[in-house]
Write an enzyme that holds these catalytic residues in place. Structure first.
Site, PDB file in Angstrom:
ATOM      1  CG  HIS A  67      -0.303  -0.194   2.512  1.00 38.00           C
ATOM      2  ND1 HIS A  67       0.066  -1.451   2.949  1.00 38.00           N
ATOM      3  CD2 HIS A  67       0.057   0.664   3.488  1.00 38.00           C
ATOM      4  CE1 HIS A  67       0.610  -1.357   4.139  1.00 38.00           C
ATOM      5  NE2 HIS A  67       0.638  -0.080   4.495  1.00 38.00           N
TER       6      HIS A  67
ATOM      7  CG  HIS B 280       0.795   5.261   4.270  1.00 36.23           C
ATOM      8  ND1 HIS B 280      -0.116   5.206   5.301  1.00 36.23           N
ATOM      9  CD2 HIS B 280       1.536   4.129   4.367  1.00 36.23           C
ATOM     10  CE1 HIS B 280       0.087   4.088   6.001  1.00 36.23           C
ATOM     11  NE2 HIS B 280       1.079   3.415   5.459  1.00 36.23           N
TER      12      HIS B 280
HETATM   13  P1  DGP Z   1       1.464   0.400   7.447  1.00 30.24           P
HETATM   14  O1  DGP Z   1       1.889   0.674   8.857  1.00 30.24           O
HETATM   15  O2  DGP Z   1       2.309   1.138   6.433  1.00 30.24           O
HETATM   16  O3  DGP Z   1       1.379  -1.082   7.173  1.00 30.24           O
HETATM   17  O4  DGP Z   1       0.016   1.004   7.300  1.00 30.24           O
HETATM   18  C1  DGP Z   1      -1.158   0.282   7.488  1.00 30.24           C
HETATM   19  C2  DGP Z   1      -2.258   1.279   7.684  1.00 30.24           C
HETATM   20  O5  DGP Z   1      -3.481   0.602   7.504  1.00 30.24           O
HETATM   21  C3  DGP Z   1      -2.308   1.925   9.057  1.00 30.24           C
HETATM   22  O6  DGP Z   1      -2.029   3.316   8.922  1.00 30.24           O
HETATM   23  C4  DGP Z   1      -3.728   1.722   9.537  1.00 30.24           C
HETATM   24  C5  DGP Z   1      -4.456   1.236   8.322  1.00 30.24           C
HETATM   25  N1  DGP Z   1      -5.472   0.226   8.570  1.00 30.24           N
HETATM   26  C6  DGP Z   1      -5.295  -0.937   9.241  1.00 30.24           C
HETATM   27  N2  DGP Z   1      -6.454  -1.634   9.249  1.00 30.24           N
HETATM   28  C7  DGP Z   1      -7.355  -0.905   8.549  1.00 30.24           C
HETATM   29  C8  DGP Z   1      -8.722  -1.106   8.203  1.00 30.24           C
HETATM   30  O7  DGP Z   1      -9.362  -2.102   8.525  1.00 30.24           O
HETATM   31  N3  DGP Z   1      -9.316  -0.113   7.471  1.00 30.24           N
HETATM   32  C9  DGP Z   1      -8.648   1.017   7.092  1.00 30.24           C
HETATM   33  N4  DGP Z   1      -9.328   1.917   6.387  1.00 30.24           N
HETATM   34  N5  DGP Z   1      -7.363   1.239   7.409  1.00 30.24           N
HETATM   35  C10 DGP Z   1      -6.731   0.283   8.132  1.00 30.24           C
END
Ligand code: DGP
Length: 140
Positions: free
Chosen positions: A99, A101
């Site tokens: 992903h 950001h």
């Molecule tokens: P990273 O730390 O780079 O792996 O970022 C993962 C991000 O994903 C973190 O900022 C929070 C987000 N995240 C985790 N679970 C969910 C979810 O169920 N829904 C959404 N919208 N975001 C999520």
């Protein structure tokens, strides 16, 4: 992948605040909203991290970033945007579906920070060349 939270979001099995979707890519608001409008952009095809990503999947993913980043910036009048991709736990990856950001920035103290050291004063040209050689050896 059946136990991947982002695959479930892409498939609509769990809800998300979607901002963009096409045949290759899905973009939705990060739950943590580090800054207002903080968006995640993911390939629909599951891939764990950047190392395991097919160049075409990476290409398709990044091709969408300019328009999504522009929209995120304009939506709330941000001053700038950071584009961040974390790989491995050591680099703060917590969800193991690639992903990107997209983090709109609103000035100092907006919730996002990067610690970014400048070692240019203590790094010689020889050291730079030596480091470049080590990386070049690994690029196939
Ligand atoms: P990273 O730390 O780079 O792996 O970022 C993962 C991000 O994903 C973190 O900022 C929070 C987000 N995240 C985790 N679970 C969910 C979810 O169920 N829904 C959404 N919208 N975001 C999520």
């Amino acid at each position: 992948m059946s136990d991947c939270i982002f695959c479930k979001i892409v498939n609509g099995d769990i809800p998300s605040a979607k901002v963009y979707e096409d045949e290759e890519v899905y973009a939705f608001l990060d739950l943590s909203q580090v800054t207002k409008g903080h968006t995640l952009v993911v390939p629909k095809q599951h891939t764990k991290n950047i190392y395991e990503t097919h160049p075409q999947v990476a290409s398709n993913l990044f091709a969408r970033i300019p328009k999504i980043a522009t929209a995120v910036k304009e939506a709330f009048g941000a001053d700038g945007v950071n584009i961040v991709n974390n790989n491995d736990e050591a680099a703060h990856q917590s969800v193991f579906h690639l992903h990107i950001h997209v983090l709109p920035r609103y000035g100092q103290g907006d919730g996002f920070g990067l610690k970014w050291e400048d070692n240019s004063e203590s790094t010689t040209q020889e050291q730079l060349q030596e480091t470049a050689e080590k990386i070049k050896e690994k690029i196939s």
